[in-house]
Design an enzyme around this catalytic site. Sequence first.
Site, PDB file in Angstrom:
ATOM      1  N   GLU A  95      96.248 -15.015 -15.140  1.00  0.00           N
ATOM      2  CA  GLU A  95      97.287 -15.604 -14.312  1.00  0.00           C
ATOM      3  C   GLU A  95      97.586 -14.723 -13.101  1.00  0.00           C
ATOM      4  O   GLU A  95      97.492 -13.497 -13.168  1.00  0.00           O
ATOM      5  CB  GLU A  95      98.558 -15.809 -15.144  1.00  0.00           C
ATOM      6  CG  GLU A  95      98.321 -16.837 -16.245  1.00  0.00           C
ATOM      7  CD  GLU A  95      99.563 -17.210 -17.030  1.00  0.00           C
ATOM      8  OE1 GLU A  95      99.707 -18.403 -17.330  1.00  0.00           O
ATOM      9  OE2 GLU A  95     100.397 -16.344 -17.334  1.00  0.00           O
ATOM     10  N   CYS A 108     101.329 -11.013  -7.289  1.00  0.00           N
ATOM     11  CA  CYS A 108     101.218 -10.202  -8.504  1.00  0.00           C
ATOM     12  C   CYS A 108      99.866 -10.503  -9.145  1.00  0.00           C
ATOM     13  O   CYS A 108      99.591 -11.628  -9.560  1.00  0.00           O
ATOM     14  CB  CYS A 108     102.381 -10.564  -9.430  1.00  0.00           C
ATOM     15  SG  CYS A 108     102.362  -9.664 -10.983  1.00  0.00           S
ATOM     16  N   CYS A 115      95.471  -7.188 -22.799  1.00  0.00           N
ATOM     17  CA  CYS A 115      95.799  -5.774 -22.587  1.00  0.00           C
ATOM     18  C   CYS A 115      95.724  -5.054 -23.922  1.00  0.00           C
ATOM     19  O   CYS A 115      96.042  -5.620 -24.962  1.00  0.00           O
ATOM     20  CB  CYS A 115      97.197  -5.644 -21.993  1.00  0.00           C
ATOM     21  SG  CYS A 115      97.614  -3.956 -21.488  1.00  0.00           S
ATOM     22  N   CYS A 119     102.523  -2.830 -25.603  1.00  0.00           N
ATOM     23  CA  CYS A 119     103.938  -2.534 -25.364  1.00  0.00           C
ATOM     24  C   CYS A 119     104.779  -3.577 -26.121  1.00  0.00           C
ATOM     25  O   CYS A 119     104.443  -4.769 -26.153  1.00  0.00           O
ATOM     26  CB  CYS A 119     104.259  -2.569 -23.873  1.00  0.00           C
ATOM     27  SG  CYS A 119     103.362  -1.299 -22.961  1.00  0.00           S
ATOM     28  N   CYS A 122     106.035  -7.076 -24.323  1.00  0.00           N
ATOM     29  CA  CYS A 122     105.214  -7.735 -23.301  1.00  0.00           C
ATOM     30  C   CYS A 122     104.354  -8.836 -23.906  1.00  0.00           C
ATOM     31  O   CYS A 122     103.682  -8.628 -24.926  1.00  0.00           O
ATOM     32  CB  CYS A 122     104.327  -6.696 -22.609  1.00  0.00           C
ATOM     33  SG  CYS A 122     103.250  -7.425 -21.356  1.00  0.00           S
ATOM     34  N   CYS A 342     108.102 -11.100 -15.163  1.00  0.00           N
ATOM     35  CA  CYS A 342     107.477  -9.883 -15.689  1.00  0.00           C
ATOM     36  C   CYS A 342     107.276  -9.984 -17.190  1.00  0.00           C
ATOM     37  O   CYS A 342     108.184 -10.331 -17.929  1.00  0.00           O
ATOM     38  CB  CYS A 342     108.380  -8.665 -15.473  1.00  0.00           C
ATOM     39  SG  CYS A 342     108.683  -8.297 -13.788  1.00  0.00           S
TER      40      CYS A 342
HETATM   41  N1  SAH Z   1     100.249  -2.457 -17.408  1.00  0.00           N
HETATM   42  C1  SAH Z   1     101.009  -2.241 -16.205  1.00  0.00           C
HETATM   43  C2  SAH Z   1     101.244  -3.471 -15.367  1.00  0.00           C
HETATM   44  C3  SAH Z   1     101.639  -4.763 -16.053  1.00  0.00           C
HETATM   45  S1  SAH Z   1     103.284  -5.052 -16.562  1.00  0.00           S
HETATM   46  C4  SAH Z   1     102.313  -1.549 -16.536  1.00  0.00           C
HETATM   47  O1  SAH Z   1     102.622  -1.379 -17.705  1.00  0.00           O
HETATM   48  O2  SAH Z   1     103.020  -1.141 -15.624  1.00  0.00           O
HETATM   49  C5  SAH Z   1     104.332  -5.100 -15.176  1.00  0.00           C
HETATM   50  C6  SAH Z   1     105.749  -4.661 -15.533  1.00  0.00           C
HETATM   51  O3  SAH Z   1     106.454  -5.655 -16.333  1.00  0.00           O
HETATM   52  C7  SAH Z   1     105.769  -3.393 -16.353  1.00  0.00           C
HETATM   53  O4  SAH Z   1     106.787  -2.538 -15.925  1.00  0.00           O
HETATM   54  C8  SAH Z   1     106.076  -3.918 -17.736  1.00  0.00           C
HETATM   55  O5  SAH Z   1     106.568  -2.932 -18.583  1.00  0.00           O
HETATM   56  C9  SAH Z   1     107.077  -5.008 -17.411  1.00  0.00           C
HETATM   57  N2  SAH Z   1     107.305  -5.944 -18.512  1.00  0.00           N
HETATM   58  C10 SAH Z   1     106.452  -6.263 -19.508  1.00  0.00           C
HETATM   59  N3  SAH Z   1     107.014  -7.162 -20.348  1.00  0.00           N
HETATM   60  C11 SAH Z   1     108.245  -7.428 -19.858  1.00  0.00           C
HETATM   61  C12 SAH Z   1     109.300  -8.296 -20.261  1.00  0.00           C
HETATM   62  N4  SAH Z   1     109.187  -9.089 -21.325  1.00  0.00           N
HETATM   63  N5  SAH Z   1     110.421  -8.324 -19.498  1.00  0.00           N
HETATM   64  C13 SAH Z   1     110.525  -7.550 -18.394  1.00  0.00           C
HETATM   65  N6  SAH Z   1     109.566  -6.725 -17.967  1.00  0.00           N
HETATM   66  C14 SAH Z   1     108.430  -6.650 -18.693  1.00  0.00           C
END
Ligand code: SAH
Length: 378
Positions: A95, A108, A115, A119, A122, A342
């Site tokens: 996406e 974006c 991935c 985390c 996410c 995000c």
């Molecule tokens: N892998 C990279 C880029 C992808 S995520 C990274 O970790 O930075 C982009 C951003 O969105 C990151 O800061 C991530 O932690 C955040 N993110 C992921 N899941 C989220 C959620 N459910 N709500 C808000 N931010 C989130």
Amino acid sequence: MTTAPPTNLLGLNRQRLETFFQELGEARFRAEQVLKWVHQHRVRDFESMTNLSKALRERLSSCAEVRLPEIVSEQVSADGTRKWLLRVDAHNCVETVFIPEEGRGTLCVSSQVGCALNCAFCATAKQGFSRDLTVAEIIAQVWIAKDVLEGARGKHRTITNVVMMGMGEPLLNFDAVVEAMDLMQEDCAYGLARRRITVSTAGVVPAIDQLRERCPVSLAVSLHAPNDELRSRLVPLNRKYPIAKLLAACRRYVEREPKHQVTIEYALLRGVNDSSALARELARLLRGLPAKINLIPVNPIAGEEFETPHQSVIDAFREILTAAGFVTITRKTRGADIDAACGQLAGRVQRRGRLPKKSPNSAGLQRADQAGHRIAAP
Ligand code: SAH
């Protein structure tokens, strides 16, 4: 006799394209011409590249191509955010999201299918990791967005900034991401200034140092917690590269360029990392680092219990950081009605069997399937 598959010129940066033409016995300046055709005029068939000789056009048609992922769906949010689901091969989609704002437009971009970092909050993590994207598949996201946006009506239709914040961890696909960013900056392609491109990382420390040497774009770090105990639970990569090492890498990153700042991303999760005590701990931790802070009220994802804090808690958290001297903004949620915010990106991926079908995380897999249904829908 086997014939070599055609070279996809979409994914070659200037240097690689020059080598390509040299190997064909052609002048290097052909690279510039083809970069312009492909990325600026978005012409895909060599026959239409009228400043190349007829012989060269024929030759290119037989050994090269300009191949793009297929647009499976496009969704437009009530707030103007657009999300594309792109098919990169028979089993995998990614996406891409365009976020229009007053005076700028941010794209974006995804760097991997799925991935591996897992985390806690996410959506992409729930799919597991399928594969890295190629340079062509990364730059194609810019190509396609630009193509659609230039055809669209209304203001807000140019890409002024790119953030590598889509699906995947960009610094774990280093070479492809960097070469795609070469093309984003290339004058004959997209011509974006270095600072208008941001790599967001969960903290792959050695790659942060490599990035500083090879392609020092803006850096954003997904911190989410001010101490190792909490951060390791939210971002498991922290066990490998703990906070002290990560922040030291951030300092090295900005050291050479006096005006450079690191963006610290902090997703606020109700009752988990949103207390005033943690805000103070964060302010102490970041003291002396040229940083600005982006607070991201967590976007709920299927199958997880995380909730967004109350507005008063978000404001109090921010106030503590602001009082400590950090420029702190609360990121507005954009495109949540189309799951484009995000952490909500979940293109369909090929499963690698990491998650059992009925695990508590299977909701994430269902979401991936829903994306699959959108593929089938007319
Ligand atoms: N892998 C990279 C880029 C992808 S995520 C990274 O970790 O930075 C982009 C951003 O969105 C990151 O800061 C991530 O932690 C955040 N993110 C992921 N899941 C989220 C959620 N459910 N709500 C808000 N931010 C989130």
